[in-house]
Design a protein around this motif. Structure first.
Motif, PDB file in Angstrom:
ATOM      1  N   ALA A  15       8.780  -7.932  -0.800  1.00  0.00           N
ATOM      2  CA  ALA A  15       8.054  -6.669  -0.935  1.00  0.00           C
ATOM      3  C   ALA A  15       8.571  -5.860  -2.120  1.00  0.00           C
ATOM      4  O   ALA A  15       7.790  -5.284  -2.892  1.00  0.00           O
ATOM      5  CB  ALA A  15       8.175  -5.860   0.358  1.00  0.00           C
ATOM      6  N   ALA A  16       9.896  -5.814  -2.280  1.00  0.00           N
ATOM      7  CA  ALA A  16      10.483  -5.030  -3.372  1.00  0.00           C
ATOM      8  C   ALA A  16      10.265  -5.693  -4.718  1.00  0.00           C
ATOM      9  O   ALA A  16       9.836  -5.047  -5.683  1.00  0.00           O
ATOM     10  CB  ALA A  16      11.978  -4.830  -3.107  1.00  0.00           C
ATOM     11  N   LEU A  17      10.542  -6.985  -4.804  1.00  0.00           N
ATOM     12  CA  LEU A  17      10.426  -7.686  -6.087  1.00  0.00           C
ATOM     13  C   LEU A  17       8.991  -7.715  -6.601  1.00  0.00           C
ATOM     14  O   LEU A  17       8.747  -7.618  -7.807  1.00  0.00           O
ATOM     15  CB  LEU A  17      10.959  -9.112  -5.942  1.00  0.00           C
ATOM     16  CG  LEU A  17      12.466  -9.255  -5.695  1.00  0.00           C
ATOM     17  CD1 LEU A  17      12.803 -10.675  -5.254  1.00  0.00           C
ATOM     18  CD2 LEU A  17      13.252  -8.888  -6.945  1.00  0.00           C
ATOM     19  N   ALA A  18       8.031  -7.843  -5.683  1.00  0.00           N
ATOM     20  CA  ALA A  18       6.628  -7.951  -6.081  1.00  0.00           C
ATOM     21  C   ALA A  18       6.072  -6.655  -6.657  1.00  0.00           C
ATOM     22  O   ALA A  18       5.028  -6.672  -7.315  1.00  0.00           O
ATOM     23  CB  ALA A  18       5.779  -8.399  -4.891  1.00  0.00           C
TER      24      ALA A  18
ATOM     25  N   GLU B 193       3.757 -16.112  -5.133  1.00  0.00           N
ATOM     26  CA  GLU B 193       4.763 -17.044  -5.660  1.00  0.00           C
ATOM     27  C   GLU B 193       6.093 -16.880  -4.927  1.00  0.00           C
ATOM     28  O   GLU B 193       6.753 -17.859  -4.562  1.00  0.00           O
ATOM     29  CB  GLU B 193       4.950 -16.804  -7.150  1.00  0.00           C
ATOM     30  CG  GLU B 193       6.012 -17.693  -7.792  1.00  0.00           C
ATOM     31  CD  GLU B 193       6.291 -17.302  -9.235  1.00  0.00           C
ATOM     32  OE1 GLU B 193       7.458 -17.473  -9.664  1.00  0.00           O
ATOM     33  OE2 GLU B 193       5.369 -16.834  -9.926  1.00  0.00           O
ATOM     34  N   LEU B 194       6.482 -15.623  -4.677  1.00  0.00           N
ATOM     35  CA  LEU B 194       7.760 -15.359  -4.008  1.00  0.00           C
ATOM     36  C   LEU B 194       7.733 -15.834  -2.550  1.00  0.00           C
ATOM     37  O   LEU B 194       8.745 -16.321  -2.035  1.00  0.00           O
ATOM     38  CB  LEU B 194       8.080 -13.860  -4.060  1.00  0.00           C
ATOM     39  CG  LEU B 194       8.444 -13.304  -5.438  1.00  0.00           C
ATOM     40  CD1 LEU B 194       8.518 -11.789  -5.396  1.00  0.00           C
ATOM     41  CD2 LEU B 194       9.768 -13.883  -5.919  1.00  0.00           C
ATOM     42  N   ILE B 195       6.591 -15.691  -1.903  1.00  0.00           N
ATOM     43  CA  ILE B 195       6.463 -16.183  -0.521  1.00  0.00           C
ATOM     44  C   ILE B 195       6.765 -17.676  -0.472  1.00  0.00           C
ATOM     45  O   ILE B 195       7.479 -18.159   0.422  1.00  0.00           O
ATOM     46  CB  ILE B 195       5.051 -15.877   0.027  1.00  0.00           C
ATOM     47  CG1 ILE B 195       4.905 -14.380   0.295  1.00  0.00           C
ATOM     48  CG2 ILE B 195       4.783 -16.670   1.304  1.00  0.00           C
ATOM     49  CD1 ILE B 195       3.487 -13.952   0.618  1.00  0.00           C
TER      50      ILE B 195
ATOM     51  N   ASN C 112       0.830  -1.205   0.000  1.00  0.00           N
ATOM     52  CA  ASN C 112       0.000   0.000   0.000  1.00  0.00           C
ATOM     53  C   ASN C 112       0.868   1.260   0.000  1.00  0.00           C
ATOM     54  O   ASN C 112       0.533   2.267  -0.639  1.00  0.00           O
ATOM     55  CB  ASN C 112      -0.923   0.006   1.223  1.00  0.00           C
ATOM     56  CG  ASN C 112      -2.011  -1.043   1.126  1.00  0.00           C
ATOM     57  OD1 ASN C 112      -2.386  -1.462   0.033  1.00  0.00           O
ATOM     58  ND2 ASN C 112      -2.529  -1.481   2.266  1.00  0.00           N
ATOM     59  N   LEU C 113       1.994   1.177   0.713  1.00  0.00           N
ATOM     60  CA  LEU C 113       2.898   2.327   0.790  1.00  0.00           C
ATOM     61  C   LEU C 113       3.504   2.626  -0.578  1.00  0.00           C
ATOM     62  O   LEU C 113       3.614   3.776  -0.988  1.00  0.00           O
ATOM     63  CB  LEU C 113       4.005   2.033   1.809  1.00  0.00           C
ATOM     64  CG  LEU C 113       4.914   3.186   2.228  1.00  0.00           C
ATOM     65  CD1 LEU C 113       4.112   4.250   2.972  1.00  0.00           C
ATOM     66  CD2 LEU C 113       6.050   2.679   3.115  1.00  0.00           C
ATOM     67  N   HIS C 114       3.852   1.567  -1.304  1.00  0.00           N
ATOM     68  CA  HIS C 114       4.454   1.768  -2.620  1.00  0.00           C
ATOM     69  C   HIS C 114       3.409   2.199  -3.641  1.00  0.00           C
ATOM     70  O   HIS C 114       3.695   3.003  -4.537  1.00  0.00           O
ATOM     71  CB  HIS C 114       5.146   0.478  -3.091  1.00  0.00           C
ATOM     72  CG  HIS C 114       5.930   0.652  -4.346  1.00  0.00           C
ATOM     73  ND1 HIS C 114       5.377   0.491  -5.605  1.00  0.00           N
ATOM     74  CD2 HIS C 114       7.222   0.986  -4.556  1.00  0.00           C
ATOM     75  CE1 HIS C 114       6.294   0.718  -6.518  1.00  0.00           C
ATOM     76  NE2 HIS C 114       7.435   1.008  -5.911  1.00  0.00           N
ATOM     77  N   GLY C 115       2.216   1.639  -3.518  1.00  0.00           N
ATOM     78  CA  GLY C 115       1.134   2.027  -4.414  1.00  0.00           C
ATOM     79  C   GLY C 115       0.811   1.035  -5.501  1.00  0.00           C
ATOM     80  O   GLY C 115      -0.103   1.247  -6.294  1.00  0.00           O
ATOM     81  N   GLY C 116       1.559  -0.063  -5.563  1.00  0.00           N
ATOM     82  CA  GLY C 116       1.258  -1.064  -6.574  1.00  0.00           C
ATOM     83  C   GLY C 116       2.079  -2.319  -6.356  1.00  0.00           C
ATOM     84  O   GLY C 116       3.249  -2.239  -5.978  1.00  0.00           O
ATOM     85  N   VAL C 117       1.451  -3.479  -6.576  1.00  0.00           N
ATOM     86  CA  VAL C 117       2.146  -4.739  -6.378  1.00  0.00           C
ATOM     87  C   VAL C 117       1.488  -5.814  -7.249  1.00  0.00           C
ATOM     88  O   VAL C 117       0.280  -5.763  -7.490  1.00  0.00           O
ATOM     89  CB  VAL C 117       2.136  -5.146  -4.887  1.00  0.00           C
ATOM     90  CG1 VAL C 117       0.734  -5.503  -4.425  1.00  0.00           C
ATOM     91  CG2 VAL C 117       3.092  -6.293  -4.605  1.00  0.00           C
ATOM     92  N   ASP C 118       2.276  -6.767  -7.714  1.00  0.00           N
ATOM     93  CA  ASP C 118       1.774  -7.924  -8.424  1.00  0.00           C
ATOM     94  C   ASP C 118       1.476  -8.997  -7.373  1.00  0.00           C
ATOM     95  O   ASP C 118       2.379  -9.690  -6.908  1.00  0.00           O
ATOM     96  CB  ASP C 118       2.830  -8.407  -9.418  1.00  0.00           C
ATOM     97  CG  ASP C 118       2.366  -9.587 -10.258  1.00  0.00           C
ATOM     98  OD1 ASP C 118       1.480 -10.329  -9.812  1.00  0.00           O
ATOM     99  OD2 ASP C 118       2.907  -9.780 -11.364  1.00  0.00           O
ATOM    100  N   HIS C 119       0.201  -9.115  -6.977  1.00  0.00           N
ATOM    101  CA  HIS C 119      -0.159 -10.001  -5.864  1.00  0.00           C
ATOM    102  C   HIS C 119       0.116 -11.472  -6.185  1.00  0.00           C
ATOM    103  O   HIS C 119       0.539 -12.232  -5.312  1.00  0.00           O
ATOM    104  CB  HIS C 119      -1.629  -9.793  -5.484  1.00  0.00           C
ATOM    105  CG  HIS C 119      -1.902  -8.451  -4.888  1.00  0.00           C
ATOM    106  ND1 HIS C 119      -1.504  -8.115  -3.604  1.00  0.00           N
ATOM    107  CD2 HIS C 119      -2.519  -7.354  -5.419  1.00  0.00           C
ATOM    108  CE1 HIS C 119      -1.875  -6.864  -3.355  1.00  0.00           C
ATOM    109  NE2 HIS C 119      -2.494  -6.381  -4.438  1.00  0.00           N
TER     110      HIS C 119
END
Length: 305
Positions: free
Chosen positions: A143-146, A115-117, A103-110
């Motif tokens: 968090a960064a890669l996603a 998958e990364l988790i 949310n802080l970054h404003g966008g993520v590929d969920h």
């Protein structure tokens, strides 16, 4: 090729101490750029200046053509950062932390985040206070890669990770590159840098000492040559470009700069049973530059693009 990051005469002084001195470098879109140097060389200061967390004493850094200090808020929507020291909220779970950072970054590929988790073997329901340093680092990486950010700025990102997770991280960087993302990575793990980076810059006492592709940097150091003969090997120390390192009756180890032709000419007529050559590794280059008494070149950045 489009330029993502550039520094021009970038400098930072803290009182009488110069932490970064006249840094000139550039990083292209889609490039994985390694940034090396011993502790105190100025790597983290450089990253703080690139991120707009510190104000330059002189010069400037630009990212996507925007000034890192003046336009930091805008830039941070297009990049993701993993610090070397991961400080997270101890009372939150891993899942809650990832959601907050997304949310802080404003966008993520969920989907990619899930998958990364799994790939990093995270236990997202555990509270941060109960996680090891390595698992907290995994959360910062996920968090960064996603975010799939255009630029990933990674400061010692694999500290605390075991070798299996380090390899997984390398896979992720390869995926990011194939996805068109740019990566700026500071690391002490030289084998990691050698495996993933297109170009490398070496920093010493706040000044750039070398920059180039791994192949270009390896040309700066002599080739190691081991010669074996059934009879005693003739004296080769006077051959042009040859430095004799060690000698046994039937084996001699040499360093050769420039062409191999003078050495091969000197060995003409000698029965050679084995001749082996070794290119210098990134680790050898690193320690050559940072050996006792090594000083930076007089014109930092003269090989940068």
């Amino acid at each position: 090729m489009d330029e993502v990051l550039r520094t021009e005469r970038l400098s930072k002084r803290f009182g009488s101490v110069t932490a970064l001195d006249q840094l000139d470098l550039s990083v292209d879109a889609g490039e994985v750029f390694g940034y090396l140097g011993p502790n105190g060389a100025g790597k983290s200061v450089t990253i703080a200046l690139i991120l707009g967390l510190l104000r330059p004493s002189e010069g400037r850094a630009t990212v996507f053509g925007l000034d890192s200090w003046r336009d930091a808020r805008t830039l941070h929507r297009r990049l993701a950062y993993v610090p070397s020291e991961t400080v997270l909220w101890p009372s939150l779970t891993g899942s809650e932390t990832l959601k907050f950072l997304a949310n802080l970054h404003g966008g993520v590929d969920h989907g990619y985040s899930d998958e990364l988790i799994e790939r990093f073997a995270l236990e997202p329901d555990k509270k941060i206070r109960n996680l090891s340093h390595g698992n907290r680092q995994k959360i910062a990486l996920v968090a960064a890669l996603a975010t799939r950010a255009e630029l990933l700025v990674l400061d010692e990102p694999t500290v605390g990770l075991d070798p299996i997770m380090e390899r997984e991280f390398q896979r992720c960087i390869d995926e990011a590159k194939r996805n068109g993302q740019t990566v700026f990575i500071s690391s002490h793990i030289l084998s990691e840098v050698e495996a993933i980076c297109d170009r490398v810059a070496m920093l010493h006492h706040g000044r750039l000492v070398e920059i180039g592709s791994l192949d270009q940097l390896k040309e700066l150091r002599a080739l190691k040559v081991v010669v074996e003969c059934p009879a005693e090997i003739p004296d080769l120390a006077s051959v042009a470009g040859v430095l004799e390192i060690s000698r046994d009756h039937h084996q001699v180890t040499l360093e050769v700069t420039g062409t191999m032709a003078p050495l091969m000419h000197a060995l003409r007529g000698v029965e050679v049973t084995s001749l082996r050559t070794y290119e210098p590794s990134l680790e050898e280059l690193f320690f050559t530059h940072y050996s006792v008494g090594q000083t930076p070149r007089s014109k930092p950045g003269e090989q940068s693009r």
